[in-house]
Design an enzyme around this catalytic site. Structure first.
Site, short mmCIF file in Angstrom:
data_model
loop_
_atom_site.label_atom_id
_atom_site.label_comp_id
_atom_site.label_asym_id
_atom_site.label_seq_id
_atom_site.Cartn_x
_atom_site.Cartn_y
_atom_site.Cartn_z
N GLY A 74 -4.54 -2.50 5.88
CA GLY A 74 -3.88 -3.50 5.08
C GLY A 74 -4.49 -4.69 5.50
NE ARG A 75 -5.50 -4.07 12.00
CZ ARG A 75 -5.07 -2.96 12.05
NH1 ARG A 75 -4.00 -2.66 11.16
NH2 ARG A 75 -5.44 -1.96 12.70
CD GLU A 92 -0.43 -4.46 12.14
OE1 GLU A 92 -1.30 -4.29 11.26
OE2 GLU A 92 0.83 -4.64 11.96
CG HIS A 104 1.55 -34.81 17.99
ND1 HIS A 104 1.60 -36.18 18.58
CD2 HIS A 104 0.46 -34.85 16.92
CE1 HIS A 104 0.59 -36.72 18.19
NE2 HIS A 104 0.00 -36.16 17.21
CE LYS A 157 -3.82 1.68 2.54
NZ LYS A 157 -4.43 1.45 3.97
CE LYS A 184 5.94 -0.52 8.76
NZ LYS A 184 4.66 0.02 7.82
CD GLU A 201 10.23 -5.51 6.81
OE1 GLU A 201 9.34 -4.96 6.35
OE2 GLU A 201 10.62 -5.49 8.24
O1 F6P Z 1 2.38 -4.06 10.10
C1 F6P Z 1 2.32 -2.61 9.78
C2 F6P Z 1 1.79 -2.60 8.24
O2 F6P Z 1 1.49 -1.27 8.05
C3 F6P Z 1 0.54 -3.44 8.25
O3 F6P Z 1 -0.57 -2.68 8.59
C4 F6P Z 1 0.54 -3.50 6.53
O4 F6P Z 1 -0.42 -4.53 6.27
C5 F6P Z 1 2.03 -4.00 6.50
O5 F6P Z 1 2.62 -2.87 7.43
C6 F6P Z 1 2.55 -3.76 5.21
O6 F6P Z 1 2.19 -2.56 4.58
P1 F6P Z 1 2.59 -2.08 3.07
O7 F6P Z 1 1.03 -2.77 2.41
O8 F6P Z 1 2.15 -0.69 3.11
O9 F6P Z 1 3.55 -2.80 2.38
#
Ligand code: F6P
Length: 512
Positions: free
Chosen positions: A266-267, A352, A383, A207, A484, A213
């Site tokens: 996002g979630r 979150e 297990h 987004k 971050k 990462e």
């Molecule tokens: O974990 C924080 C967060 O902003 C989530 O809410 C989101 O799903 C994820 O990082 C990835 O964010 P992006 O889609 O901006 O890479």
């Protein structure tokens, strides 16, 4: 303030939340506190003995799902008082605001309109995005592509990963999906060495198009794709993002950028273009069935009375355990290999959203909020951590999810839930099963896109109900941003005055 519901929600004047009566001041809360004293020492088995028809009274047939919640530490009085609490917190108005696309995410002044994504008659923006996904699926058919690299993390990965594994149990994919999340470089290079770059599509799902990462992984893959042909980027590179400029700068053709919107968290975004890789791999029809299942659960959530409303019941039971039994965690145990990623998705969805300690108006609160969500897939969980659940002294409420299509896992799951609740006091001390472990059983007749959509939407609404009663913003995640920011400072060596001595020592390298 009700926003104009047009083709895309329009920002009205900023909404200021009026501080509501504190949760613990409600009469229903105080009656629940008193009721807890009368029920806490009765075993769940006793509650079955005292209550004929308990299974029938404490079960709900909802879209795609059957839920038995009788193995919980509740009776009719508990449910009545919890329903009163929902009314005291004006849950009904909150649900209306959610579905109307109002600004329910006050700290970011945004709507949280994931429900609009599965509306059978969506707004123009959503319709266009869905048509664009379907068109790409048509365009790539027969082009000889074999693999998709879905590069994303958090909500840009976890939801699609659950759906991908479930879809794979329903039908074979046309293209193999590889989720590149926090892979280390060696694992990534090993994967790339097994793929043909001329037959691989790369989708950067972010987004913000700035998550560290994701960008590290995307930059590692790009040269591999680029080297395969002069028009590889033009033909095989896509982005799902709100940040068109960053996608363009990365080399994504304008027509290959699929939109995301700030009114979808996002979630909560698996229903959107975030799942483009799934539409390409499994086809639009299966994804559309997922949306339909979710929409059916949306209608159930909007229309059922609280005691017949599955998301509301599960939310109220979760609050009963968190705030009155002081349970610190809740376990999610799906008894289906295809749901192996479900605990991880539910972990982000719950933690979150509910991991907050101030109310909507910014006031400190005198009650607990989000529990720690954890779990694993059964029967392998038997297990691993069931020993603690069966003989430990930590009360962990459990949600089991199971289908009836495979007899053994179904029986295994029922047996575990029964053993945990009934216990066995006849055994010698070291073998004794304490019992009284509460659980809720969510049953899908079969694993199909419809029932999966209903299950995932159900949990989104369960979490929303908990946030309304706890008076917290379920849709922001300011905590994650702080980590971050510091990571960026450490990476840029700009940290002299901002880290503790231990971090400083580690940064300077203590390994000999
Ligand atoms: O974990 C924080 C967060 O902003 C989530 O809410 C989101 O799903 C994820 O990082 C990835 O964010 P992006 O889609 O901006 O890479």
């Amino acid at each position: 303030v009700l926003l104009g519901v047009t083709s895309s929600y329009s920002r009205s004047a900023p909404v200021q939340f009026q501080p509501m009566k504190s949760l613990t001041d409600h009469a229903s809360w105080q009656r629940l506190t008193a009721h807890y004293q009368t029920i806490k020492d009765r075993s769940i088995s006793d509650l079955f003995t005292d209550h004929n028809g308990r299974f029938d009274h404490f079960s709900i047939a909802a879209p795609g799902l059957f839920c038995d919640y009788a193995k919980n530490h509740i009776d009719q009085t508990t449910l009545s008082l919890l329903s009163e609490l929902a009314d005291d917190c004006d849950l009904s108005s909150a649900i209306d605001r959610l579905f109307a696309g109002d600004i329910v995410n006050a700290t970011e002044q945004r709507a949280a309109w994931h429900t609009a994504l599965r509306d059978p008659a969506p707004n123009t923006e959503i319709q266009n995005a869905q048509a664009k996904m379907q068109q790409l699926a048509t365009d790539i058919a027969g082009q000889g592509y074999t693999d998709i690299l879905h590069v994303g993390i958090g909500g840009s990965y976890l939801g699609p990963a659950v759906v991908h594994d479930a879809f794979s149990a329903i039908q074979a994919p046309q293209l193999r999906c590889h989720f590149i999340t926090d892979e280390n470089e060696q694992a990534l290079q090993q994967l790339l060495s097994r793929l043909d770059p001329t037959k691989t599509l790369m989708i950067v799902v972010s987004k913000s198009f700035s998550t560290a990462e994701t960008m590290v992984n995307a930059k590692r893959i790009l040269p591999w794709l680029q080297a395969s042909s002069s028009d590889a980027l033009e033909k095989q590179l896509f982005a799902v993002t709100m940040n068109d400029q960053a996608a363009k700068a990365f080399g994504v053709a304008k027509a290959h950028v699929f939109p995301m919107w700030d009114w979808v968290g996002g979630r909560f975004s698996l229903w959107s273009t975030v799942s483009l890789s799934l539409v390409l791999a499994f086809g639009w029809d299966l994804f559309s069935a997922l949306l339909s299942g979710a929409h059916a659960m949306d209608q159930h959530f909007r229309t059922q009375s609280w005691t017949q409303n599955l998301p509301v019941i599960l939310a109220l039971i979760a609050i009963w355990y968190r705030n009155f039994f002081k349970a610190q965690t809740q376990a999610m145990i799906p008894y289906h290999a295809a749901l192996r990623n479900l605990p991880g998705h539910l972990q982000q969805l719950h933690m979150e959203s509910l991991g907050k300690r101030v109310t909507q108006s910014g006031a400190a609160m005198d009650y607990d909020t989000g529990a720690v969500i954890w779990g694993g897939v059964g029967p392998s969980s038997q297990h691993s951590f069931h020993q603690l659940l069966l003989q430990g002294n930590t009360c962990v409420p459990i949600d089991f999810m199971v289908t009836q299509e495979d007899h053994l896992p179904y029986i295994n799951c029922l047996a575990q839930a029964a053993a945990m609740m009934q216990g066995d006091q006849s055994l010698p001390a070291h073998q004794r099963i304490s019992g009284n472990v509460p659980s809720t059983m969510l049953v899908m007749k079969t694993m199909n896109a419809n029932s999966l959509g209903a299950l995932l939407a159900m949990y989104e609404h369960k979490i929303f109900v908990q946030s309304v009663i706890w008076d917290i913003d379920a849709f922001d995640q300011w905590g994650v941003e702080s980590g971050k920011r510091l990571a960026k400072r450490l990476l840029s060596n700009d940290f002299e005055d901002s880290v503790d001595a231990s971090t400083m020592g580690l940064l300077k390298g203590v390994t000999q």
